[in-house]
Motif scaffolding. Structure first.
Motif, PDB file in Angstrom:
ATOM      1  N   ARG A  64       0.862  -1.188   0.000  1.00  0.00           N
ATOM      2  CA  ARG A  64       0.000   0.000   0.000  1.00  0.00           C
ATOM      3  C   ARG A  64       0.893   1.230   0.000  1.00  0.00           C
ATOM      4  NH1 ARG A  64      -5.146  -0.342   2.306  1.00  0.00           N
ATOM      5  NH2 ARG A  64      -4.754   1.538   3.502  1.00  0.00           N
ATOM      6  N   ALA A  65       0.593   2.190  -0.873  1.00  0.00           N
ATOM      7  CA  ALA A  65       1.305   3.472  -0.903  1.00  0.00           C
ATOM      8  C   ALA A  65       0.425   4.500  -0.209  1.00  0.00           C
ATOM      9  CB  ALA A  65       1.600   3.892  -2.333  1.00  0.00           C
ATOM     10  N   THR A  66       0.917   5.043   0.894  1.00  0.00           N
ATOM     11  CA  THR A  66       0.146   5.975   1.709  1.00  0.00           C
ATOM     12  C   THR A  66       0.986   7.194   2.053  1.00  0.00           C
ATOM     13  OG1 THR A  66       0.856   4.886   3.757  1.00  0.00           O
ATOM     14  CG2 THR A  66      -1.209   4.104   2.775  1.00  0.00           C
ATOM     15  N   ASP A  67       0.312   8.259   2.474  1.00  0.00           N
ATOM     16  CA  ASP A  67       1.038   9.421   2.976  1.00  0.00           C
ATOM     17  C   ASP A  67       1.263   9.252   4.480  1.00  0.00           C
ATOM     18  OD1 ASP A  67      -1.392  10.134   4.216  1.00  0.00           O
ATOM     19  OD2 ASP A  67      -1.791  11.786   2.839  1.00  0.00           O
ATOM     20  N   LYS A  68       1.828  10.278   5.101  1.00  0.00           N
ATOM     21  CA  LYS A  68       2.153  10.218   6.530  1.00  0.00           C
ATOM     22  C   LYS A  68       0.920   9.970   7.398  1.00  0.00           C
ATOM     23  CE  LYS A  68       4.713  12.728  10.061  1.00  0.00           C
ATOM     24  NZ  LYS A  68       5.484  13.926  10.374  1.00  0.00           N
ATOM     25  N   ALA A  69      -0.228  10.488   6.965  1.00  0.00           N
ATOM     26  CA  ALA A  69      -1.468  10.325   7.731  1.00  0.00           C
ATOM     27  C   ALA A  69      -2.161   8.989   7.456  1.00  0.00           C
ATOM     28  CB  ALA A  69      -2.422  11.477   7.421  1.00  0.00           C
ATOM     29  N   GLY A  70      -1.618   8.197   6.525  1.00  0.00           N
ATOM     30  CA  GLY A  70      -2.214   6.908   6.205  1.00  0.00           C
ATOM     31  C   GLY A  70      -3.205   6.945   5.048  1.00  0.00           C
ATOM     32  N   LYS A  71      -3.335   8.088   4.381  1.00  0.00           N
ATOM     33  CA  LYS A  71      -4.237   8.212   3.227  1.00  0.00           C
ATOM     34  C   LYS A  71      -3.701   7.373   2.075  1.00  0.00           C
ATOM     35  CE  LYS A  71      -6.587  11.890   0.685  1.00  0.00           C
ATOM     36  NZ  LYS A  71      -6.646  13.347   0.536  1.00  0.00           N
ATOM     37  N   LEU A  72      -4.553   6.543   1.489  1.00  0.00           N
ATOM     38  CA  LEU A  72      -4.160   5.611   0.437  1.00  0.00           C
ATOM     39  C   LEU A  72      -4.089   6.295  -0.931  1.00  0.00           C
ATOM     40  CD1 LEU A  72      -3.618   2.580  -0.236  1.00  0.00           C
ATOM     41  CD2 LEU A  72      -6.081   2.396  -0.686  1.00  0.00           C
ATOM     42  N   TYR A  73      -2.990   6.066  -1.649  1.00  0.00           N
ATOM     43  CA  TYR A  73      -2.798   6.595  -3.004  1.00  0.00           C
ATOM     44  C   TYR A  73      -2.772   5.491  -4.060  1.00  0.00           C
ATOM     45  CZ  TYR A  73      -2.144  11.121  -0.970  1.00  0.00           C
ATOM     46  OH  TYR A  73      -2.373  12.294  -0.289  1.00  0.00           O
ATOM     47  N   ALA A  74      -2.285   4.308  -3.682  1.00  0.00           N
ATOM     48  CA  ALA A  74      -2.256   3.172  -4.597  1.00  0.00           C
ATOM     49  C   ALA A  74      -2.033   1.908  -3.775  1.00  0.00           C
ATOM     50  CB  ALA A  74      -1.139   3.333  -5.635  1.00  0.00           C
ATOM     51  N   HIS A  75      -2.442   0.782  -4.344  1.00  0.00           N
ATOM     52  CA  HIS A  75      -2.134  -0.503  -3.720  1.00  0.00           C
ATOM     53  C   HIS A  75      -1.797  -1.493  -4.819  1.00  0.00           C
ATOM     54  CE1 HIS A  75      -6.324  -2.023  -4.461  1.00  0.00           C
ATOM     55  NE2 HIS A  75      -6.629  -0.746  -4.266  1.00  0.00           N
ATOM     56  N   ALA A  76      -1.021  -2.518  -4.455  1.00  0.00           N
ATOM     57  CA  ALA A  76      -0.497  -3.421  -5.473  1.00  0.00           C
ATOM     58  C   ALA A  76      -0.292  -4.827  -4.926  1.00  0.00           C
ATOM     59  CB  ALA A  76       0.847  -2.889  -5.993  1.00  0.00           C
ATOM     60  N   THR A  77      -0.230  -5.760  -5.859  1.00  0.00           N
ATOM     61  CA  THR A  77       0.163  -7.132  -5.551  1.00  0.00           C
ATOM     62  C   THR A  77       1.212  -7.561  -6.568  1.00  0.00           C
ATOM     63  OG1 THR A  77      -1.617  -8.042  -6.907  1.00  0.00           O
ATOM     64  CG2 THR A  77      -2.057  -7.797  -4.535  1.00  0.00           C
ATOM     65  N   THR A  78       1.991  -8.556  -6.189  1.00  0.00           N
ATOM     66  CA  THR A  78       3.008  -9.087  -7.092  1.00  0.00           C
ATOM     67  C   THR A  78       3.111 -10.586  -6.958  1.00  0.00           C
ATOM     68  OG1 THR A  78       5.269  -8.774  -7.902  1.00  0.00           O
ATOM     69  CG2 THR A  78       5.007  -8.978  -5.537  1.00  0.00           C
ATOM     70  N   THR A  79       3.616 -11.185  -8.004  1.00  0.00           N
ATOM     71  CA  THR A  79       4.057 -12.579  -7.994  1.00  0.00           C
ATOM     72  C   THR A  79       5.520 -12.551  -8.405  1.00  0.00           C
ATOM     73  OG1 THR A  79       1.856 -13.313  -8.679  1.00  0.00           O
ATOM     74  CG2 THR A  79       3.671 -14.902  -8.928  1.00  0.00           C
ATOM     75  N   CYS A  80       6.354 -13.207  -7.621  1.00  0.00           N
ATOM     76  CA  CYS A  80       7.786 -13.255  -7.904  1.00  0.00           C
ATOM     77  C   CYS A  80       8.232 -14.697  -8.109  1.00  0.00           C
ATOM     78  CB  CYS A  80       8.590 -12.655  -6.744  1.00  0.00           C
ATOM     79  SG  CYS A  80       8.359 -10.888  -6.528  1.00  0.00           S
ATOM     80  N   LEU A  81       9.149 -14.878  -9.036  1.00  0.00           N
ATOM     81  CA  LEU A  81       9.784 -16.166  -9.270  1.00  0.00           C
ATOM     82  C   LEU A  81      11.031 -16.232  -8.399  1.00  0.00           C
ATOM     83  CD1 LEU A  81      10.061 -18.810 -10.937  1.00  0.00           C
ATOM     84  CD2 LEU A  81      11.434 -17.468 -12.554  1.00  0.00           C
ATOM     85  N   ILE A  82      11.136 -17.284  -7.604  1.00  0.00           N
ATOM     86  CA  ILE A  82      12.307 -17.483  -6.752  1.00  0.00           C
ATOM     87  C   ILE A  82      13.344 -18.259  -7.549  1.00  0.00           C
ATOM     88  CG2 ILE A  82      13.165 -18.423  -4.555  1.00  0.00           C
ATOM     89  CD1 ILE A  82      10.983 -16.199  -4.321  1.00  0.00           C
ATOM     90  N   MET A  83      14.553 -17.728  -7.601  1.00  0.00           N
ATOM     91  CA  MET A  83      15.641 -18.355  -8.373  1.00  0.00           C
ATOM     92  C   MET A  83      16.703 -18.872  -7.402  1.00  0.00           C
ATOM     93  SD  MET A  83      15.779 -15.614 -11.509  1.00  0.00           S
ATOM     94  CE  MET A  83      16.115 -14.235 -10.417  1.00  0.00           C
ATOM     95  N   ARG A  84      16.542 -20.128  -7.048  1.00  0.00           N
ATOM     96  CA  ARG A  84      17.475 -20.758  -6.121  1.00  0.00           C
ATOM     97  C   ARG A  84      18.700 -21.254  -6.892  1.00  0.00           C
ATOM     98  NH1 ARG A  84      14.783 -20.682  -1.451  1.00  0.00           N
ATOM     99  NH2 ARG A  84      12.526 -20.761  -1.540  1.00  0.00           N
ATOM    100  N   PRO A  85      19.870 -21.275  -6.240  1.00  0.00           N
ATOM    101  CA  PRO A  85      21.062 -21.755  -6.945  1.00  0.00           C
ATOM    102  C   PRO A  85      20.910 -23.227  -7.311  1.00  0.00           C
ATOM    103  CG  PRO A  85      21.553 -21.230  -4.642  1.00  0.00           C
ATOM    104  CD  PRO A  85      20.128 -20.879  -4.878  1.00  0.00           C
ATOM    105  N   GLU A  86      21.468 -23.576  -8.471  1.00  0.00           N
ATOM    106  CA  GLU A  86      21.427 -24.972  -8.883  1.00  0.00           C
ATOM    107  C   GLU A  86      22.375 -25.777  -8.022  1.00  0.00           C
ATOM    108  OE1 GLU A  86      21.764 -25.806 -13.048  1.00  0.00           O
ATOM    109  OE2 GLU A  86      20.883 -23.856 -13.559  1.00  0.00           O
ATOM    110  N   ARG A  87      21.911 -26.928  -7.647  1.00  0.00           N
ATOM    111  CA  ARG A  87      22.768 -27.819  -6.872  1.00  0.00           C
ATOM    112  C   ARG A  87      23.647 -28.592  -7.827  1.00  0.00           C
ATOM    113  NH1 ARG A  87      18.235 -30.005  -2.654  1.00  0.00           N
ATOM    114  NH2 ARG A  87      17.849 -27.988  -1.725  1.00  0.00           N
ATOM    115  N   SER A  88      24.902 -28.680  -7.485  1.00  0.00           N
ATOM    116  CA  SER A  88      25.804 -29.420  -8.367  1.00  0.00           C
ATOM    117  C   SER A  88      25.551 -30.916  -8.208  1.00  0.00           C
ATOM    118  CB  SER A  88      27.259 -29.081  -8.055  1.00  0.00           C
ATOM    119  OG  SER A  88      27.544 -29.389  -6.713  1.00  0.00           O
TER     120      SER A  88
END
Length: 173
Positions: free
Chosen positions: A145-169
């Motif tokens: 949530r993107a808010t100002d100091k008083a907590g007033k909402l300006y935008a909100h968002a969600t994301t999906t992220c791909l986790i990139m774990r190191p390959e095991r040898s």
């Protein structure tokens, strides 16, 4: 023919994570973000470019702050939506990063933003607090949530992220 990585000209001083890993600085995502917040490592170049900074790092939750300015305006006379998108994406991604072990990366594969009201240079500091919703083996989701100091909402968002774990040898035969 031996191929080398192309050299880059730097206009900002920052700790390139790929170089840091090669030099043995094996930090978890949480440790890396705390080091940036504390000024022990320089921030990535996007931070000074947009004048945003990390204000809080907890496991699974990261807050960024940005002071809106006229140089960030779009043709309509308000802060460009891409600036808020960068602020939100930063807190979302870094919330995920805060839970990753050393040597593990991530990338945003989906970002959904709802803009609620315009931001201008008179709005004052905008805070984006990103919180992890789900952390799986390959996929993580988070909300912010993107808010100002008083907590007033300006935008909100969600994301999906791909986790990139190191390959095991694999063991040699």
């Amino acid at each position: 023919m031996d191929q080398q990585e192309p050299s880059r000209t730097r206009t900002f001083s920052w700790e390139d994570p790929t170089i840091a890993l090669r030099q043995g600085k094996n930090m978890s995502g949480f440790e890396y973000l705390k080091a940036i917040q504390a000024g022990e490592l320089p921030p990535p170049p996007i931070s000074p470019l947009l004048d945003m900074q990390i204000t809080e790092v907890k496991e699974g939750r990261v807050t960024f702050a940005l002071e809106p300015a006229e140089y960030q305006y779009n043709p309509l006379g308000s802060v460009h939506g891409g600036v808020l998108a960068s602020l939100l994406d930063s807190s979302l991604g870094c919330a995920v990063q805060s839970l990753l072990p050393a040597g593990t990366g991530y990338t945003t594969i989906e970002l959904k933003i709802n803009y609620v009201r315009a931001v201008t240079h008179t709005t004052g500091m905008i805070y984006s607090e990103g919180t992890v919703i789900h952390m799986g083996g390959r996929i993580a989701t988070a909300e912010a949530r993107a808010t100002d100091k008083a907590g007033k909402l300006y935008a909100h968002a969600t994301t999906t992220c791909l986790i990139m774990r190191p390959e095991r040898s694999k063991p040699s035969s």
